[in-house]
Design a protein around this motif. Sequence first.
Motif, PDB file in Angstrom:
ATOM      1  N   ARG B  70       0.845  -1.200   0.000  1.00 58.12           N
ATOM      2  CA  ARG B  70       0.000   0.000   0.000  1.00 58.12           C
ATOM      3  C   ARG B  70       0.878   1.247   0.000  1.00 58.12           C
ATOM      4  O   ARG B  70       1.974   1.238   0.561  1.00 58.12           O
ATOM      5  CB  ARG B  70      -0.884   0.035   1.246  1.00 58.12           C
ATOM      6  N   TYR B  71       0.349   2.324  -0.595  1.00 60.74           N
ATOM      7  CA  TYR B  71       1.106   3.586  -0.585  1.00 60.74           C
ATOM      8  C   TYR B  71       1.420   4.001   0.853  1.00 60.74           C
ATOM      9  O   TYR B  71       2.505   4.481   1.150  1.00 60.74           O
ATOM     10  CB  TYR B  71       0.336   4.684  -1.313  1.00 60.74           C
ATOM     11  N   GLY B  72       0.445   3.800   1.728  1.00 58.53           N
ATOM     12  CA  GLY B  72       0.651   4.183   3.126  1.00 58.53           C
ATOM     13  C   GLY B  72       1.802   3.445   3.784  1.00 58.53           C
ATOM     14  O   GLY B  72       2.488   3.972   4.663  1.00 58.53           O
ATOM     15  N   SER B  73       2.030   2.185   3.324  1.00 59.63           N
ATOM     16  CA  SER B  73       3.104   1.386   3.928  1.00 59.63           C
ATOM     17  C   SER B  73       4.471   1.991   3.673  1.00 59.63           C
ATOM     18  O   SER B  73       5.408   1.752   4.434  1.00 59.63           O
ATOM     19  CB  SER B  73       3.105  -0.035   3.363  1.00 59.63           C
ATOM     20  N   LEU B  74       4.601   2.747   2.579  1.00 61.51           N
ATOM     21  CA  LEU B  74       5.898   3.348   2.267  1.00 61.51           C
ATOM     22  C   LEU B  74       6.337   4.267   3.403  1.00 61.51           C
ATOM     23  O   LEU B  74       7.534   4.454   3.636  1.00 61.51           O
ATOM     24  CB  LEU B  74       5.823   4.138   0.960  1.00 61.51           C
ATOM     25  N   LEU B  90       4.010  10.417  -5.054  1.00 61.42           N
ATOM     26  CA  LEU B  90       3.971   9.129  -5.746  1.00 61.42           C
ATOM     27  C   LEU B  90       2.544   8.678  -6.039  1.00 61.42           C
ATOM     28  O   LEU B  90       2.256   8.153  -7.122  1.00 61.42           O
ATOM     29  CB  LEU B  90       4.632   8.050  -4.882  1.00 61.42           C
ATOM     30  N   ARG B  91       1.641   8.879  -5.067  1.00 66.01           N
ATOM     31  CA  ARG B  91       0.329   8.238  -5.176  1.00 66.01           C
ATOM     32  C   ARG B  91      -0.643   9.017  -6.048  1.00 66.01           C
ATOM     33  O   ARG B  91      -1.604   8.447  -6.558  1.00 66.01           O
ATOM     34  CB  ARG B  91      -0.275   7.994  -3.797  1.00 66.01           C
ATOM     35  N   GLY B  92      -0.394  10.329  -6.253  1.00 64.04           N
ATOM     36  CA  GLY B  92      -1.308  11.121  -7.065  1.00 64.04           C
ATOM     37  C   GLY B  92      -2.714  11.079  -6.502  1.00 64.04           C
ATOM     38  O   GLY B  92      -2.929  11.446  -5.345  1.00 64.04           O
ATOM     39  N   GLU B  93      -3.644  10.530  -7.281  1.00 60.91           N
ATOM     40  CA  GLU B  93      -5.041  10.495  -6.875  1.00 60.91           C
ATOM     41  C   GLU B  93      -5.356   9.305  -5.954  1.00 60.91           C
ATOM     42  O   GLU B  93      -6.438   9.242  -5.395  1.00 60.91           O
ATOM     43  CB  GLU B  93      -5.937  10.399  -8.113  1.00 60.91           C
ATOM     44  N   LEU B  96      -4.145   6.397   0.452  1.00 63.32           N
ATOM     45  CA  LEU B  96      -3.025   5.758   1.143  1.00 63.32           C
ATOM     46  C   LEU B  96      -3.259   4.259   1.322  1.00 63.32           C
ATOM     47  O   LEU B  96      -2.330   3.484   1.474  1.00 63.32           O
ATOM     48  CB  LEU B  96      -2.815   6.407   2.517  1.00 63.32           C
ATOM     49  N   MET B  97      -4.524   3.865   1.309  1.00 62.79           N
ATOM     50  CA  MET B  97      -4.843   2.450   1.514  1.00 62.79           C
ATOM     51  C   MET B  97      -4.743   1.653   0.216  1.00 62.79           C
ATOM     52  O   MET B  97      -4.795   0.424   0.228  1.00 62.79           O
ATOM     53  CB  MET B  97      -6.261   2.304   2.086  1.00 62.79           C
ATOM     54  N   ASP B  98      -4.608   2.342  -0.919  1.00 59.26           N
ATOM     55  CA  ASP B  98      -4.543   1.634  -2.201  1.00 59.26           C
ATOM     56  C   ASP B  98      -3.208   0.915  -2.349  1.00 59.26           C
ATOM     57  O   ASP B  98      -2.169   1.409  -1.912  1.00 59.26           O
ATOM     58  CB  ASP B  98      -4.699   2.617  -3.367  1.00 59.26           C
ATOM     59  N   GLY B  99      -3.258  -0.231  -3.032  1.00 57.61           N
ATOM     60  CA  GLY B  99      -2.026  -0.932  -3.372  1.00 57.61           C
ATOM     61  C   GLY B  99      -1.364  -0.244  -4.551  1.00 57.61           C
ATOM     62  O   GLY B  99      -1.997   0.544  -5.270  1.00 57.61           O
ATOM     63  N   MET B 100      -0.081  -0.509  -4.763  1.00 58.83           N
ATOM     64  CA  MET B 100       0.638   0.119  -5.875  1.00 58.83           C
ATOM     65  C   MET B 100       0.350  -0.669  -7.152  1.00 58.83           C
ATOM     66  O   MET B 100       0.967  -1.698  -7.419  1.00 58.83           O
ATOM     67  CB  MET B 100       2.129   0.168  -5.562  1.00 58.83           C
ATOM     68  N   VAL B 101      -0.620  -0.179  -7.896  1.00 53.49           N
ATOM     69  CA  VAL B 101      -1.097  -0.898  -9.079  1.00 53.49           C
ATOM     70  C   VAL B 101      -0.729  -0.127 -10.338  1.00 53.49           C
ATOM     71  O   VAL B 101      -0.880   1.098 -10.395  1.00 53.49           O
ATOM     72  CB  VAL B 101      -2.621  -1.120  -8.990  1.00 53.49           C
TER      73      VAL B 101
END
Lengths: 405, 235
Positions: B70-74, B90-93, B96-101
């Motif tokens: 997840r972005y938050g894990s970074l 990095l995550r843009g839109e 934080l809970m989304d995976g890096m897809v």
Amino acid sequence: MIESMMKTRLFQWVDARTDAGSIIRSQLTEYPAPRNLNYMWNFGSLALLVLVLQILTGIFLVMYYKPSAEMTAGGFTVAFDSIERIMRDVNFGWLIRYMHAVGASAFFIVVYLHIARGLYYGSYKGPRELLWIIGVVILLIMQGAAFFGYLLPWGQMSFWGATVITNLFGAVPVIGDLISEVLRGGFAVGDPTLNRFFSLHYLFPLLLAAIVGGHVHALHVVHSNNPEGIDIDHEKETIPFHPYYTIKDAFGVAVFLIPYCYFVFFNPEAWGYFIEVDNFVPANNLQTPAHIAPVWYLTPWYTILRSFESKLLGVAAMGASLAILFVLPFLDRSKVRSARYRPVYRQMVILFFISVLVLGYCGHSAPTATLKLVGQIATAIYFGFFLLLPFVHKFEKTKPVPERI
Amino acid sequence: MKLTNMKQSIRLSVAAICLALTVPMSASASEGHGHALKDANIQMDHDTLRKGLEVFTNVCMGCHSAKYLRYGSLMAYPELGLTREEVDELRGEHSLMDGMVSELTPADAIESYGKVPPDLSLITRARRGAGNYVFSILTGYEEDPNGKIPEGNYNIYYPGNRIAMPDPLAWMGHSEDETAEIEGQAHAVASFLTFVGDPHQFERERIGVWVLGFLFLLAFVLWMLKREIWKDVKH
């Protein structure tokens, strides 16, 4: 500690209304155990410990695990995702999951050593036949529970392992296909299979807990065997279980936990022996892995299965290799129990242990012509042990057995 | 305690187990895919992981996802330790809970490459050789000696040699002074993916040291206690 606990008013109150006090006295504080048990007698209590660990960690895993083969992004499934969530997001989820995964292998290591002890010292012989038979039931249920549990991560090895094993039942004449279909809940391993395996994986350990209770109770009726394998004088040659064996078992637990925790914290995959590499690939019913093998603890029986050209014969032999354990106490006619005083039996049983290890090795490796032959020889030795057993007493010159331990 | 007889059989069995265990281990090490894998010398220090993350987001994520990261894990994993601002960039839109897809859809991937690129969250655990496998693949592009497989799709470490992924770090045809740079990128991203495969590994080992230390102490104390309690028993 136990004595002072039994003197409290609360305990007195309970004891006046139940038989708690007499149970604790007869089964623990005053339970007579032979004074000469060696450390091979520690594996029973260790098996109980691992069973409890497996049930406790399992209960917590189920709070987060989702038994669904529904696809999610990236070729994964809900079940696979839920395990990765446990591994990454749940607080100390990785600990609980690795304890459970390592615990499965630890359980079999401990139980196989427990069984080996019973074989070596003749603990299966009268009057402990029923104790042994209950133990074999425990082994079978354990293997079932492990097999069902291995499907749950829904990795490649989970999927194809379950496919291979459920297909085996198709070899049974007439009703074979029906059995495989009922096991899978359909024509192929799929979501219904995952759900019923999950249900059974929860049920089997509970059965196990109940039957283990029976096993311990049966033990306390006929009492422990001992390394000399002789009947002992219960007045003179025993010591109370508590504190002598409670402390010895506690020491055994601490020693056992050292390698267990080494694997949990430093090497949970155990080089692919406890958690297989292919099981990190999500299940894919269109792509068969190059080499399908069960986890190490089931490989000896897998080799027996593969040693026969005919599938039906293989399945029958595999079934027989486990079923024959039930009649072991009646095959052995010798009056002497312990292998210490049985030179021929001692050679046989050591050869038997080696044959099981070789069978395990063959079942874990990718099949080759040489390994197949080795596996067939080991299979012959495995069955040879049981076939020779009824005749050993006729020519075996046993050594003189001591009168006292 | 007379252990002699059982001891001998244990010794025999242990020897047999060791024999049985060492053979498949040495077999799997050399298994590779015709070629023994290169040793990537995986290092999971902060700088290498950050560099690996950069290669991952700039190169790999063009096609591959790591959906379990997840972005938050970074921010949350101390080994990576990104700031909120860096993660926001990095995550843009994405939340934080989304995976890096990856932005590449499976349909587009099949059209362009013939298959969907595998998710990389667990790639180092799902391949024999782990990080070494990733490193070897990234630096394993060559020209097909038989001239059958198109350039950029021939990899000496890939099973069957035909790989759908076209040389992501431009290993083929690089000049000699670029070798170290490209190997550095492959090393960093292989190390990063080894971390991502099991992000709690350092925490696990840190705790493990205390657990084992405690157990050794406990075992020693219980052994002393056992000896004390048993000292009057003839056995």
